[in-house]
Motif scaffolding. Sequence first.
Motif, PDB file in Angstrom:
ATOM      1  N   SER A 170     -12.088  -6.947  28.616  1.00 46.26           N
ATOM      2  CA  SER A 170     -11.234  -6.920  27.347  1.00 46.26           C
ATOM      3  C   SER A 170     -10.126  -6.036  27.505  1.00 46.26           C
ATOM      4  CB  SER A 170     -11.905  -6.753  26.125  1.00 46.26           C
ATOM      5  OG  SER A 170     -12.393  -5.212  26.020  1.00 46.26           O
ATOM      6  N   TYR A 171      -9.255  -5.942  26.586  1.00 47.97           N
ATOM      7  CA  TYR A 171      -8.134  -5.176  26.899  1.00 47.97           C
ATOM      8  C   TYR A 171      -7.441  -4.808  25.582  1.00 47.97           C
ATOM      9  CZ  TYR A 171      -6.363  -9.758  26.545  1.00 47.97           C
ATOM     10  OH  TYR A 171      -6.057 -11.119  26.346  1.00 47.97           O
ATOM     11  N   ASN A 198     -14.816   0.598  24.860  1.00 49.21           N
ATOM     12  CA  ASN A 198     -15.406   0.094  26.067  1.00 49.21           C
ATOM     13  C   ASN A 198     -16.729   0.130  26.118  1.00 49.21           C
ATOM     14  OD1 ASN A 198     -14.914  -0.421  29.061  1.00 49.21           O
ATOM     15  ND2 ASN A 198     -14.023   1.564  29.609  1.00 49.21           N
ATOM     16  N   ARG A 216      -5.913  -7.491  22.633  1.00 46.35           N
ATOM     17  CA  ARG A 216      -6.664  -8.798  22.796  1.00 46.35           C
ATOM     18  C   ARG A 216      -6.721  -9.188  21.314  1.00 46.35           C
ATOM     19  NH1 ARG A 216     -12.285 -10.942  23.226  1.00 46.35           N
ATOM     20  NH2 ARG A 216     -12.327 -12.577  24.615  1.00 46.35           N
ATOM     21  N   ASN A 244      -5.747   0.165  20.639  1.00 50.46           N
ATOM     22  CA  ASN A 244      -5.447   0.922  21.738  1.00 50.46           C
ATOM     23  C   ASN A 244      -5.579   2.470  21.456  1.00 50.46           C
ATOM     24  OD1 ASN A 244      -4.700   1.876  24.249  1.00 50.46           O
ATOM     25  ND2 ASN A 244      -2.382   1.220  24.033  1.00 50.46           N
ATOM     26  N   SER A 291     -12.453 -12.597  29.843  1.00 54.29           N
ATOM     27  CA  SER A 291     -11.945 -12.273  28.279  1.00 54.29           C
ATOM     28  C   SER A 291     -11.444 -13.798  27.995  1.00 54.29           C
ATOM     29  CB  SER A 291     -10.773 -11.381  28.551  1.00 54.29           C
ATOM     30  OG  SER A 291      -9.860 -12.010  29.321  1.00 54.29           O
ATOM     31  N   GLN A 313     -10.430  -7.341  37.014  1.00 58.40           N
ATOM     32  CA  GLN A 313      -9.984  -8.065  35.610  1.00 58.40           C
ATOM     33  C   GLN A 313     -10.978  -7.659  34.617  1.00 58.40           C
ATOM     34  OE1 GLN A 313      -9.116 -12.232  36.353  1.00 58.40           O
ATOM     35  NE2 GLN A 313      -8.435 -12.649  34.202  1.00 58.40           N
ATOM     36  N   PRO A 314     -10.322  -6.666  33.640  1.00 57.18           N
ATOM     37  CA  PRO A 314     -11.140  -6.241  32.812  1.00 57.18           C
ATOM     38  C   PRO A 314     -12.073  -7.295  31.853  1.00 57.18           C
ATOM     39  CG  PRO A 314      -9.336  -5.452  32.171  1.00 57.18           C
ATOM     40  CD  PRO A 314      -9.384  -6.124  33.554  1.00 57.18           C
ATOM     41  N   SER A 320     -17.044  -5.046  25.194  1.00 58.28           N
ATOM     42  CA  SER A 320     -15.848  -4.494  25.592  1.00 58.28           C
ATOM     43  C   SER A 320     -15.452  -4.418  27.119  1.00 58.28           C
ATOM     44  CB  SER A 320     -15.068  -3.397  24.879  1.00 58.28           C
ATOM     45  OG  SER A 320     -16.005  -2.412  25.046  1.00 58.28           O
TER      46      SER A 320
END
Length: 470
Positions: free
Chosen positions: A362-363, A435, A366, A424, A314, A359-360, A469
């Motif tokens: 995206s989140y 996702n 963001r 979210n 990210s 560690q994704p 994502s």
Amino acid sequence: MVGFRASVLTSSGAALLCLVSRCLAIPVVSDATTTFTPPAASAPPQVSHTDVTSHGPYTGPQPTTTGALSTNVLAPSIPALPPGPNAYSYKRTGKLHAPEPAPYTPSGGDGTNGSAPVYRPLSDFDYESIALALYQEWIELDLFHWGLATFSVEEFEKAGLTAEDRFLIEFMADQEVGHATLLTNILGAQAPKQCTYNYPVSNVREYIDFCQKLTRFGESGVYGFLNHLNAHDVGQLLLQSISTEARQQMIFRQFEGLFPMPVWFEVGVPQSWAWSLLAPYISSCPENQTRLIWENYPEVFILNQPNPARIDGSDVRNETTGGYTNTLSTKDVSPEDDCLNSDEVGVNCSPGITRNRSQPLSYPGRQVFLKWDDPGKPIGPNNSYITSTSVKTPSFAAWVNQLNVTYTPLEDVSDNTAWTIQPNTSTYAGDPAVNGTMFLVLTDLDLYVTPFNISQMNPHVYGVALYQSG
């Protein structure tokens, strides 16, 4: 005598039941004897295809025909209407409400009255949708062969892909031959032919990322129109081919070291979105090639598109090869930041059945930076299509995935740039809607739509892109 029968889908779209071979019944005896194996049942021929030898952007003469296929346009958009008169008439009691037409057969259903199916388009909508799907099958057939021919064994193995993995890519190309044959036979003599193509990649990892993105919008583009076809019998065949396409997309995610299926539902999108994402990678097509009606929206650049090649995917800025798919670039990824070089579980992104990234990519929350082109750009086969939109200035980012369309406002809109915040939101509790490989669309209105009427968004779409994502 024992007869063997096989059904053959002909180029006329009719399903013929043919007697293709016979063999003698072998008696049971105690003495040694010879067993005769019947010859293999004959099969219909594949559609004519070759390995495309020319790749790269279009450099030919100016096209004499430009723009999408069109006829008289009756209205600027299709009005939104309430549900049909019988939408709520069926009572959900778990009981039967009408006589059974045959034993163990409930009343209702489409195409269940015994009529023989005929696998032909029944409307312009059918033909144009299936033709779009065929354009998609042709590019996948070429793309899979092109990657195997372009990159060396050493380059594939450096990316963690073995001979068996390469054979799987070859087999997926063979699948596309079958898909192209099926759709060509359904469409008839004017079915689109193979074209020449250009791909925004320079190494194996970029190639795999582009493959997983191309199969994403190929799969979703068919899901978007499948249940709207007038020819439901054709829809059955398309369903059986696109189910294979879904597996291809998952395989390429596994090759990229991504979690194979991070969503509960796969998304369906309108044909114009799929055509906008596909057309830029078609360089030229044969003379008199069948043209399409679908719109080509302007290009949208995700300036901080998450990069699956990085340990921190990210934390990026302008790390794509460009183009509508926003394909990852490995150019500026240092060895210490490359997740392929890590042996830590949750960080390593080597090809595998499944990978969890601690560690994704995206989140929620963001900040996502965007830039977009003006309409009016020549694009697609022979540069003969022109990007267009009914929107003057976009106001929202629409996050389109699973069963959801979620809008977030565009901030600081100026000179074809803006930023927005990744939302979210969940499909159902426990399932983040944002996702996987998903669609990010710029609009001028936060129109309420659901999966079956998502094409109502089209008059309000400025441009479309893919967002990585997860």
